[in-house]
Design a protein around this motif. Structure first.
Motif, PDB file in Angstrom:
ATOM      1  N   GLU A 149       0.892  -1.168   0.000  1.00  4.13           N
ATOM      2  CA  GLU A 149       0.000   0.000   0.000  1.00  4.13           C
ATOM      3  C   GLU A 149       0.927   1.213   0.000  1.00  4.13           C
ATOM      4  O   GLU A 149       2.031   1.147   0.549  1.00  4.13           O
ATOM      5  CB  GLU A 149      -0.920   0.021   1.227  1.00  4.13           C
ATOM      6  N   THR A 151       0.570   3.914   1.484  1.00  2.71           N
ATOM      7  CA  THR A 151       0.430   4.563   2.787  1.00  2.71           C
ATOM      8  C   THR A 151       1.710   4.662   3.613  1.00  2.71           C
ATOM      9  O   THR A 151       1.994   5.695   4.225  1.00  2.71           O
ATOM     10  CB  THR A 151      -0.553   3.703   3.621  1.00  2.71           C
ATOM     11  N   GLN A 193      -5.745  -6.632  -9.678  1.00  2.00           N
ATOM     12  CA  GLN A 193      -4.469  -6.807 -10.363  1.00  2.00           C
ATOM     13  C   GLN A 193      -3.361  -7.067  -9.348  1.00  2.00           C
ATOM     14  O   GLN A 193      -3.556  -6.916  -8.151  1.00  2.00           O
ATOM     15  CB  GLN A 193      -4.110  -5.530 -11.119  1.00  2.00           C
ATOM     16  N   GLU A 200      -4.205   8.364  -2.454  1.00  3.66           N
ATOM     17  CA  GLU A 200      -4.537   8.313  -1.031  1.00  3.66           C
ATOM     18  C   GLU A 200      -4.350   9.648  -0.331  1.00  3.66           C
ATOM     19  O   GLU A 200      -3.535  10.474  -0.736  1.00  3.66           O
ATOM     20  CB  GLU A 200      -3.636   7.296  -0.321  1.00  3.66           C
ATOM     21  N   GLU A 268     -15.818  -2.919  -4.305  1.00  6.04           N
ATOM     22  CA  GLU A 268     -15.096  -1.833  -3.630  1.00  6.04           C
ATOM     23  C   GLU A 268     -14.364  -0.922  -4.628  1.00  6.04           C
ATOM     24  O   GLU A 268     -13.616  -1.394  -5.486  1.00  6.04           O
ATOM     25  CB  GLU A 268     -14.079  -2.424  -2.656  1.00  6.04           C
ATOM     26  N   GLU A 308      -7.871   7.865   6.842  1.00  3.26           N
ATOM     27  CA  GLU A 308      -7.332   7.609   5.500  1.00  3.26           C
ATOM     28  C   GLU A 308      -8.436   7.466   4.449  1.00  3.26           C
ATOM     29  O   GLU A 308      -9.439   6.793   4.682  1.00  3.26           O
ATOM     30  CB  GLU A 308      -6.535   6.295   5.539  1.00  3.26           C
TER      31      GLU A 308
HETATM   32  N1  GAP Z   1      -3.935   2.070   2.370  1.00  2.00           N
HETATM   33  C1  GAP Z   1      -5.138   1.351   2.519  1.00  2.00           C
HETATM   34  C2  GAP Z   1      -5.338   0.362   1.488  1.00  2.00           C
HETATM   35  O1  GAP Z   1      -4.453   0.049   0.711  1.00  2.00           O
HETATM   36  P1  GAP Z   1      -7.150  -1.254   0.521  1.00  2.00           P
HETATM   37  O2  GAP Z   1      -8.636  -1.293   0.778  1.00  2.00           O
HETATM   38  O3  GAP Z   1      -6.382  -2.500   0.653  1.00  2.00           O
HETATM   39  O4  GAP Z   1      -6.594  -0.135   1.498  1.00  2.00           O
HETATM   40  C3  GAP Z   1      -7.366   0.636  -1.265  1.00  2.00           C
HETATM   41  O5  GAP Z   1      -6.901  -0.653  -0.915  1.00  2.00           O
HETATM   42  C4  GAP Z   1      -7.879   0.658  -2.679  1.00  2.00           C
HETATM   43  O6  GAP Z   1      -6.873   0.173  -3.569  1.00  2.00           O
HETATM   44  C5  GAP Z   1      -9.089  -0.254  -2.912  1.00  2.00           C
HETATM   45  O7  GAP Z   1     -10.279   0.390  -2.557  1.00  2.00           O
HETATM   46  C6  GAP Z   1      -8.987  -0.491  -4.401  1.00  2.00           C
HETATM   47  O8  GAP Z   1      -9.586   0.572  -5.115  1.00  2.00           O
HETATM   48  C7  GAP Z   1      -7.491  -0.482  -4.668  1.00  2.00           C
HETATM   49  N2  GAP Z   1      -6.986  -1.888  -4.749  1.00  2.00           N
HETATM   50  C8  GAP Z   1      -6.677  -2.707  -3.742  1.00  2.00           C
HETATM   51  N3  GAP Z   1      -6.256  -3.899  -4.200  1.00  2.00           N
HETATM   52  C9  GAP Z   1      -6.306  -3.823  -5.552  1.00  2.00           C
HETATM   53  C10 GAP Z   1      -5.975  -4.739  -6.616  1.00  2.00           C
HETATM   54  N4  GAP Z   1      -5.508  -5.955  -6.369  1.00  2.00           N
HETATM   55  N5  GAP Z   1      -6.148  -4.325  -7.895  1.00  2.00           N
HETATM   56  C11 GAP Z   1      -6.615  -3.081  -8.164  1.00  2.00           C
HETATM   57  N6  GAP Z   1      -6.928  -2.184  -7.206  1.00  2.00           N
HETATM   58  C12 GAP Z   1      -6.778  -2.545  -5.914  1.00  2.00           C
END
Ligand code: GAP
Length: 448
Positions: A149, A151, A193, A200, A268, A308
């Motif tokens: 992430e 973050t 993906q 963020e 999501e 966040e």
């Molecule tokens: N920093 C917090 C965080 O990363 P998360 O809910 O795991 O939270 C945030 O991810 C956003 O990142 C998700 O709402 C999604 O839009 C995007 N995301 C997460 N995993 C993904 C993936 N494998 N492929 C594409 N987008 C992804």
């Protein structure tokens, strides 16, 4: 063909998005953006940056590195807790996420057709972080992770931000960048993906329940309004609170903005997380660097809390395309049109000579094209223009409709007499005449 398949095919055919490294057979969960996709993605990111960073006095931007030492991820809890449950098919040894019934059923259907008895292994936990090695010698190479992430790049710079910018609480740090996850079952095109981009905001506040609740509500609504600003219908989005067992290890509370997708329903799009003091506290402990904040007014020292907003750029691209995709009829002909907001459209204006065999008309069209391209870019309308003189005018309109170009400007015989052009509107097909002088301003004003 499902709607998702239609979008995948349009994306490849028209140069939005291609399977990653396709000529070598591709790489699961990896995609490359083509000339039109990169513009659409850029416009979405620009809109994020404008609203979450540039237009605000309380938010700063930053851009952290992708590679981070293993210790960062131990501190953040990801090496231990950033996992998905995995089961393995005992027939073909394919691994599937144990909590994704859709993927399991899809896999079972294949073996049922082969009349084989399905058996799965017991679920095990699988860590999603992508590991790499850095250094010239095998023996001494350091173990690093591609960030799972974006973050953590902000949290580990918290002290640098305080010491260099001296911001007062509450304040936020916005960031856009790539994240990597070894997803067990990448699927649904850009939705899940292994390499993707996030946008963020980490918003630091006083550690106080009331402030936390109010700030959380504020950003939930802000993020939802931002998402509607991409052109979604009211009924296409909703906010949903995570159940306790869904929450990430760092979250005190978590809500998702979800899109009503044509593949499997609500999906999501963004996560809004109340991360409390989890990250700063853990990084203080693990790095032995004090990441507290000193409140000059109250003469108090404390570790701030973090609210966040975390959105997927690629998911926004996918959902915007799905929402905009329309099949309708114009002039008795079926057509495909991407009803993208003009601000998001990869190409804003296409310029055509009515005929390609009349030299003066083609030359005038080139002149108008060059003028628009230069003027609109200079005036920061971030406008991409296209020139097209191939095929009849109807076909050229259809080609632009399919990629969402809001306006087509045509240079015709009348242009040679009175220096006016026609402007055709993508959604209504209506055409009006406009003088070439002031055309840039007219189009720029429509872009807002
Ligand atoms: N920093 C917090 C965080 O990363 P998360 O809910 O795991 O939270 C945030 O991810 C956003 O990142 C998700 O709402 C999604 O839009 C995007 N995301 C997460 N995993 C993904 C993936 N494998 N492929 C594409 N987008 C992804």
């Amino acid at each position: 063909m499902t709607k998702l398949d239609t979008i995948v095919s349009l994306c490849k055919r028209r140069g939005f998005i291609f399977p990653g490294s396709e000529i070598y057979g591709g790489l699961s969960g990896i995609y490359d953006y083509g000339p039109l996709g990169v513009e659409l993605r850029h416009n979405i990111k620009q809109y994020f940056w404008n609203k979450f960073v540039a237009e605000r006095d309380d938010v700063y931007g930053m851009s952290a590195a992708i590679l981070m030492p293993a210790r960062v991820w131990e501190a953040s809890g990801h090496t231990e807790l950033f996992t998905d449950p995995l089961v393995e098919c005992k027939i073909c040894h394919e691994r599937v996420r144990a909590d994704q019934s859709e993927a399991i059923q899809e896999h079972e259907r294949v073996h049922t057709k082969e009349k084989k008895k399905i058996e799965w292994s017991e679920p095990t936990v699988f860590n999603l972080l992508v590991e790499s090695k850095l250094g010239a010698s095998e023996k001494t190479a350091a173990s690093v992770y591609l960030r799972g992430e974006i973050t953590q790049g902000v949290h580990v710079n918290f002290k640098n931000i305080l010491d260099s910018i001296h911001p007062k609480l509450p304040f936020g740090i916005g960031q856009i960048g790539k994240a990597f996850r070894n997803e067990i079952t990448p699927r649904d095109f850009l939705f899940r993906q292994r390499e993707f981009e996030q946008m963020e905001l980490q918003y630091y506040i006083k550690p106080n329940e009331k402030v936390g609740l109010e700030t959380f509500e504020y950003w939930k609504q802000f993020a939802l309004d931002w998402y509607y600003g991409l052109g979604f219908r009211k009924e296409s989005l909703r906010l949903r609170q995570h159940n306790l067992d869904e929450r990430a290890h760092y979250a005190k509370d978590a809500w998702d903005i979800e899109y009503n997708a044509p593949f499997g329903g609500w999906k999501e799009a963004w996560g809004i997380h109340h991360r409390g003091d989890w990250d700063l506290k853990r990084h203080s402990e693990y790095s032995k660097i004090d990441l507290s904040y000193f409140d000059e007014e109250k003469k108090e020292r404390y570790i701030p809390w973090d609210i966040e907003c975390s959105g997927g750029v690629d998911r926004a691209v996918l959902f915007v395309l799905l929402e905009a995709y329309t099949e309708d009829e114009m002039g008795g002909e079926k057509r495909v049109v991407l009803k993208l907001l003009p601000q998001l459209a990869p190409i804003k204006v296409a310029v055509f000579p009515l005929v390609s065999n009349k030299e003066e008309i083609v030359a005038k069209a080139r002149e108008v094209y060059n003028f628009l391209q230069k003027q609109l870019v200079t005036n920061h309308y971030l406008l991409a223009t296209a020139f097209d003189d191939i095929g009849n005018i109807g076909k050229r309109y259809r080609r632009q409709d399919e990629i969402g170009t809001p306006w087509c400007v045509t240079i015709d015989y009348q242009t040679l007499e009175d220096n006016t052009v026609t402007i055709r509107d993508r959604d209504t097909g209506k055409q009006g005449r406009h003088p070439i002088a002031g055309l840039d301003k007219y189009l720029g004003d429509m872009l807002g």
